[in-house]
Motif scaffolding. Structure first.
Motif, PDB file in Angstrom:
ATOM      1  N   PHE A  93      -3.556  10.259  -7.595  1.00 37.00           N
ATOM      2  CA  PHE A  93      -3.919  11.432  -6.798  1.00 37.00           C
ATOM      3  C   PHE A  93      -3.475  11.193  -5.359  1.00 37.00           C
ATOM      4  N   GLU A  94      -3.265  12.275  -4.634  1.00 40.45           N
ATOM      5  CA  GLU A  94      -2.816  12.180  -3.245  1.00 40.45           C
ATOM      6  C   GLU A  94      -3.943  11.640  -2.360  1.00 40.45           C
ATOM      7  N   TYR A  95      -3.590  10.772  -1.429  1.00 43.05           N
ATOM      8  CA  TYR A  95      -4.606  10.164  -0.571  1.00 43.05           C
ATOM      9  C   TYR A  95      -3.969   9.659   0.716  1.00 43.05           C
ATOM     10  N   VAL A  96      -4.818   9.398   1.685  1.00 43.02           N
ATOM     11  CA  VAL A  96      -4.414   8.780   2.938  1.00 43.02           C
ATOM     12  C   VAL A  96      -4.672   7.279   2.825  1.00 43.02           C
ATOM     13  N   VAL A  97      -3.682   6.463   3.165  1.00 45.33           N
ATOM     14  CA  VAL A  97      -3.883   5.005   3.102  1.00 45.33           C
ATOM     15  C   VAL A  97      -5.040   4.622   4.023  1.00 45.33           C
ATOM     16  N   PRO A  98      -6.059   3.956   3.484  1.00 47.50           N
ATOM     17  CA  PRO A  98      -7.226   3.567   4.291  1.00 47.50           C
ATOM     18  C   PRO A  98      -6.861   2.568   5.386  1.00 47.50           C
ATOM     19  N   PRO A  99      -7.775   2.366   6.332  1.00 47.36           N
ATOM     20  CA  PRO A  99      -7.493   1.472   7.466  1.00 47.36           C
ATOM     21  C   PRO A  99      -7.442   0.004   7.084  1.00 47.36           C
ATOM     22  N   LEU A 100      -6.818  -0.772   7.951  1.00 48.75           N
ATOM     23  CA  LEU A 100      -6.775  -2.218   7.804  1.00 48.75           C
ATOM     24  C   LEU A 100      -8.178  -2.788   8.006  1.00 48.75           C
ATOM     25  N   GLU A 101      -8.508  -3.813   7.218  1.00 45.68           N
ATOM     26  CA  GLU A 101      -9.805  -4.477   7.334  1.00 45.68           C
ATOM     27  C   GLU A 101      -9.602  -5.988   7.328  1.00 45.68           C
ATOM     28  N   GLY A 102     -10.669  -6.725   7.592  1.00 44.22           N
ATOM     29  CA  GLY A 102     -10.541  -8.171   7.545  1.00 44.22           C
ATOM     30  C   GLY A 102     -11.881  -8.880   7.465  1.00 44.22           C
TER      31      GLY A 102
ATOM     32  N   SER B  72       0.825  -1.211   0.000  1.00 50.07           N
ATOM     33  CA  SER B  72       0.000   0.000   0.000  1.00 50.07           C
ATOM     34  C   SER B  72       0.856   1.257   0.000  1.00 50.07           C
ATOM     35  N   TYR B  73       1.927   1.249   0.782  1.00 47.51           N
ATOM     36  CA  TYR B  73       2.786   2.433   0.839  1.00 47.51           C
ATOM     37  C   TYR B  73       3.705   2.534  -0.372  1.00 47.51           C
ATOM     38  N   THR B  74       4.004   1.413  -1.010  1.00 46.52           N
ATOM     39  CA  THR B  74       4.729   1.476  -2.279  1.00 46.52           C
ATOM     40  C   THR B  74       3.877   2.193  -3.319  1.00 46.52           C
ATOM     41  N   ILE B  75       2.600   1.845  -3.385  1.00 49.17           N
ATOM     42  CA  ILE B  75       1.696   2.513  -4.330  1.00 49.17           C
ATOM     43  C   ILE B  75       1.577   3.997  -4.000  1.00 49.17           C
ATOM     44  N   LYS B  76       1.438   4.312  -2.727  1.00 46.75           N
ATOM     45  CA  LYS B  76       1.259   5.700  -2.313  1.00 46.75           C
ATOM     46  C   LYS B  76       2.506   6.555  -2.554  1.00 46.75           C
ATOM     47  N   MET B  77       3.683   6.011  -2.255  1.00 48.59           N
ATOM     48  CA  MET B  77       4.901   6.824  -2.261  1.00 48.59           C
ATOM     49  C   MET B  77       5.722   6.702  -3.549  1.00 48.59           C
ATOM     50  N   SER B  78       5.655   5.570  -4.221  1.00 47.18           N
ATOM     51  CA  SER B  78       6.558   5.331  -5.349  1.00 47.18           C
ATOM     52  C   SER B  78       5.935   5.577  -6.719  1.00 47.18           C
ATOM     53  N   LEU B  79       4.636   5.811  -6.774  1.00 47.53           N
ATOM     54  CA  LEU B  79       3.971   5.965  -8.069  1.00 47.53           C
ATOM     55  C   LEU B  79       3.434   7.376  -8.300  1.00 47.53           C
TER      56      LEU B  79
ATOM     57  N   ILE C 193      -6.508  -4.139   2.662  1.00 51.73           N
ATOM     58  CA  ILE C 193      -6.498  -2.678   2.718  1.00 51.73           C
ATOM     59  C   ILE C 193      -7.097  -2.150   1.416  1.00 51.73           C
ATOM     60  N   ARG C 194      -8.032  -1.229   1.551  1.00 54.61           N
ATOM     61  CA  ARG C 194      -8.652  -0.606   0.386  1.00 54.61           C
ATOM     62  C   ARG C 194      -7.612   0.180  -0.411  1.00 54.61           C
ATOM     63  N   GLN C 195      -7.776   0.196  -1.728  1.00 49.62           N
ATOM     64  CA  GLN C 195      -6.886   0.930  -2.620  1.00 49.62           C
ATOM     65  C   GLN C 195      -7.663   2.002  -3.383  1.00 49.62           C
ATOM     66  N   PRO C 196      -6.997   3.099  -3.741  1.00 46.20           N
ATOM     67  CA  PRO C 196      -7.678   4.163  -4.489  1.00 46.20           C
ATOM     68  C   PRO C 196      -8.130   3.693  -5.868  1.00 46.20           C
ATOM     69  N   GLU C 197      -9.001   4.482  -6.474  1.00 47.14           N
ATOM     70  CA  GLU C 197      -9.645   4.075  -7.721  1.00 47.14           C
ATOM     71  C   GLU C 197      -8.680   3.884  -8.881  1.00 47.14           C
ATOM     72  N   PHE C 198      -7.518   4.538  -8.865  1.00 49.94           N
ATOM     73  CA  PHE C 198      -6.591   4.391  -9.988  1.00 49.94           C
ATOM     74  C   PHE C 198      -5.831   3.071  -9.952  1.00 49.94           C
ATOM     75  N   VAL C 199      -5.926   2.335  -8.859  1.00 43.48           N
ATOM     76  CA  VAL C 199      -5.218   1.055  -8.758  1.00 43.48           C
ATOM     77  C   VAL C 199      -6.012  -0.036  -9.484  1.00 43.48           C
ATOM     78  N   ASP C 200      -5.324  -0.732 -10.375  1.00 44.31           N
ATOM     79  CA  ASP C 200      -5.896  -1.889 -11.059  1.00 44.31           C
ATOM     80  C   ASP C 200      -4.857  -3.004 -11.044  1.00 44.31           C
ATOM     81  N   GLU C 201      -5.106  -4.080 -11.755  1.00 42.38           N
ATOM     82  CA  GLU C 201      -4.187  -5.211 -11.750  1.00 42.38           C
ATOM     83  C   GLU C 201      -2.799  -4.810 -12.239  1.00 42.38           C
ATOM     84  N   ALA C 202      -2.742  -3.936 -13.242  1.00 43.09           N
ATOM     85  CA  ALA C 202      -1.457  -3.509 -13.784  1.00 43.09           C
ATOM     86  C   ALA C 202      -0.660  -2.709 -12.751  1.00 43.09           C
ATOM     87  N   VAL C 203      -1.326  -1.779 -12.055  1.00 46.47           N
ATOM     88  CA  VAL C 203      -0.659  -0.991 -11.018  1.00 46.47           C
ATOM     89  C   VAL C 203      -0.213  -1.895  -9.878  1.00 46.47           C
ATOM     90  N   PHE C 204      -1.050  -2.846  -9.526  1.00 45.81           N
ATOM     91  CA  PHE C 204      -0.700  -3.801  -8.469  1.00 45.81           C
ATOM     92  C   PHE C 204       0.564  -4.575  -8.823  1.00 45.81           C
TER      93      PHE C 204
END
Length: 211
Positions: A73-82, A57-64, A106-117
């Motif tokens: 887009f800038e965002y706050v990493v959502p909370p842990l879920e289960g 999650s933080y790789t997506i947030k900080m490295s992309l 952990i929820r991911q922002p809308e721009f995340v898809d399989e390719a971004v993952f």
């Protein structure tokens, strides 16, 4: 542009009251890791899963951030879920921790898809080759009609809140709709490593259907 904070932008999903309510949960993106056993076991399977989820999650947030083509887009990493259940299809019981079967996510922002993952997997693997990143997967799903309630206090005291939810469901023309696809869902608004158990805030969410 302000950071998107999902907890504030979607209050109906992340800020329920202590009285149960029904909600239609929309489609969302998640990174998930499956596992089994007591989540409190030091260095256990659950702790490893959480580390994987936050690393990705933080790789997506900080490295992309500079990847304009993905619509970052800038965002706050959502909370842990289960998602939680008990092996052998037994009734859910917080005292049977060794028999828990769970999916941490952990929820991911809308721009995340399989390719971004997949990009995030590769970047994280370079930094942390010891992580079992093959356990992680990207999913997008719609949870649908659920009943949820804020639980205040220790995880072991959840049965009291679940009983309130059960009564609400029965008196409002609904029944539980648990299945392989629809499970007991928890969202952790408090870091269990900080504060006391009595100060924890956890959203409990159950899938239901109308009768």
């Amino acid at each position: 542009m302000d950071k998107v904070d999902y907890k504030k932008a979607f209050k109906e999903l992340y800020q329920p009251g202590t009285v149960p309510t029904a909600i239609e949960v929309p489609q969302m993106n998640f990174i998930q890791v499956d596992g089994h056993g007591d989540p409190n076991e030091p260095d256990g399977e659950y702790q490893q899963a959480v580390e994987i989820l936050y690393a990705l999650s933080y790789t997506i947030k900080m490295s992309l951030k500079k990847e304009e083509s993905i619509g970052y887009f800038e965002y706050v990493v959502p909370p842990l879920e289960g998602f939680w259940e008990i092996e052998d299809n037994e009734d859910y019981d917080v005292n049977k921790k060794s028999k828990f079967v769970w999916t941490s996510m952990i929820r991911q922002p809308e721009f995340v898809d399989e390719a971004v993952f997949k990009i995030a997997l590769e970047l994280t693997r370079r930094k942390k080759p010891q992580m079992l990143l093959e356990k992680a997967r990207f999913v997008s799903f719609t949870e649908g009609l659920c009943v949820q309630c804020m639980h205040l206090g220790s995880y072991d005291d959840e049965p009291a809140t679940l009983e309130k939810m059960r009564k609400f469901i029965e008196t409002n023309g609904m029944v539980f709709d648990l299945s392989e696809e629809r499970k007991h869902h928890e969202i952790y608004l408090s870091d269990p490593r900080k504060g006391t158990p009595s100060s924890r805030k956890t959203i409990l969410r159950y899938p239901v259907k109308r009768i």
